[in-house]
Design an enzyme around this catalytic site. Structure first.
Site, PDB file in Angstrom:
ATOM      1  N   GLY A 174       0.815  -1.212   0.000  1.00  0.00           N
ATOM      2  CA  GLY A 174       0.000   0.000   0.000  1.00  0.00           C
ATOM      3  C   GLY A 174       0.849   1.262   0.000  1.00  0.00           C
ATOM      4  N   ASP A 175       1.895   1.259   0.818  1.00  0.00           N
ATOM      5  CA  ASP A 175       2.811   2.407   0.847  1.00  0.00           C
ATOM      6  C   ASP A 175       3.485   2.592  -0.509  1.00  0.00           C
ATOM      7  OD1 ASP A 175       2.743   3.326   3.683  1.00  0.00           O
ATOM      8  OD2 ASP A 175       3.401   1.288   4.063  1.00  0.00           O
TER       9      ASP A 175
END
Length: 402
Positions: A174-175
């Protein structure tokens, strides 16, 4: 071997100030630095980015993560909680093309460094703001780590085995997706600036960056009411496309779901009859009978060693491959031929291997020019570039500002 010292990147005329920590903001800076940008990373002068301490193991007491995410950057130790620190940061930003930040929304405004204030001083400035939920909306000021964004964006619910709780991908995906979307926004804004002469703000939210890669998940529900669920190593209705066992516990991935590819696979298995079997004759039929087909293929693959099976299937034109781990990557001829992994000198580790800069550009390629620097390694040289004398820097250092 690539000349890692050369900077032929397409962004080598850009100056970037990075005020992010951990992964989402710094990975954005890493990508820009890989392609030539002068990335000035502002860090707390006492502790630095927490990524300097992260890692499952710490060889020589140092993080093996930092050489990668800190690469191609110049480190400046600067306490942004002090007025003097913010004044110096503002001077750096005045000269910059891009600012990356991933503080909780409202932090820059509290410091008098919101987008409007910075753009009034430097109208060409592009500010990439990376956060969990974006700069607006009822969730904006919530703390937003990667796992929360992955869950809200829909990824966690569909990841893992159907009879177990949602799993994580094994990396901070996600990052990384948010960083990539921030980079896309920056490059789009740079293109727009060529026409308008003005910068703009990029609002990259973690949950939206995950949502962006969720294919037709929302549309499928909207049109049919179907909620996609966890399906383990398969995609429901797409067969054969799975991981299968070989001897000695090794595994092979086989993708043979197209009609012509499946016919070749059946032939390679010595089971040409499968391609004519009503249960497997079409893509739809194979999807309905996915479990049975996978069991047939698994019983066959289990009689082969992995190298022999890969050679056999490749000769038949069947997409297949092993499940790679780090040792496999370092030994693989495709990795080596394309220099997908590079080795750099490191002051503490001696030499360190890491992934190269991607994608490959034919005329202005990216490169890993140096690994993540020591904390504050470039403080004096960068502050001299904005007009501070050696005595002024020494005074600030004595006060703990730098």
């Amino acid at each position: 071997m690539t000349d890692v010292a050369a900077n032929n990147g397409p962004l080598k005329d850009l100056k970037v100030v990075e005020m992010g920590t951990l992964i989402a903001g710094p990975f954005c800076g890493q990508i820009l630095g890989d392609f030539g940008a002068d990335v000035i990373k502002i860090e707390d002068p006492k502790t630095g980015d927490p990524m300097r301490q992260w890692g499952r193991s710490l060889p020589k007491g140092l993080s093996p993560w930092w050489p990668v995410i800190g690469r191609n950057k110049r480190s400046v130790g600067l306490d942004l909680r002090t007025p003097e620190g913010r004044e110096i940061a503002t001077k750096l930003i005045d000269q910059a093309d891009v600012l990356i930040e991933n503080f909780r929304p409202g932090t820059l405004e509290k410091w008098g460094m919101g987008y409007e204030a910075l753009a009034a001083r430097n109208p060409r400035l592009i500010v990439a703001r990376v956060s969990g939920f974006g700069q607006t909306g009822p969730y904006a000021k919530r703390a937003g780590y990667g796992l929360i964004g992955e869950a809200m964006g829909g990824l966690r619910h569909v990841t893992g085995e159907p009879d177990r709780p949602p799993a994580r991908a094994g990396i901070s995906i996600g990052d990384s997706l948010t960083a990539m979307h921030a980079v896309m926004g920056i490059t789009m804004a740079l293109h727009a600036r060529e026409r308008t002469g003005r910068g703009q703000m990029i609002d990259a939210a973690l949950y939206e960056s995950v949502l962006a890669v969720m294919e037709n998940l929302v549309t499928e529900y909207d049109l049919t009411g179907y909620v996609r669920e966890r399906s383990g190593s398969i995609l429901p209705g797409i067969a054969p496309s799975n991981v299968y066992p070989c001897v000695e516990g090794e595994m092979i991935l086989i993708g043979g779901n197209g009609d012509t590819v499946f016919a070749r696979l059946a032939e390679a298995m010595g089971r040409a009859d499968l391609a004519a079997d009503p249960k497997f004759v079409s893509h739809a039929a194979r999807g309905v009978n996915q479990k049975e087909l996978d069991e047939i293929i698994a019983a066959w693959t289990a009689t082969w060693t992995l190298p022999a099976l890969i050679e056999h299937l490749e000769a038949a034109g069947i997409p297949c491959g092993r499940v790679f781990r780090a040792p496999d990557m370092l030994e693989n001829e495709q990795y080596q031929a394309r220099e997908a992994i590079v080795e750099l000198p490191h002051p503490a580790f001696g030499k360190v291997k890491m992934q190269n800069a991607f994608p490959k550009l034919s005329e202005t390629p990216g490169a890993v020019r140096w690994p993540g620097p020591d904390l504050g390694q470039h403080t004096d040289e960068v502050l001299a570039e904005v007009g501070l004398s050696a005595d002024e820097v020494a005074g600030l250092r004595a006060k703990g500002v730098v």
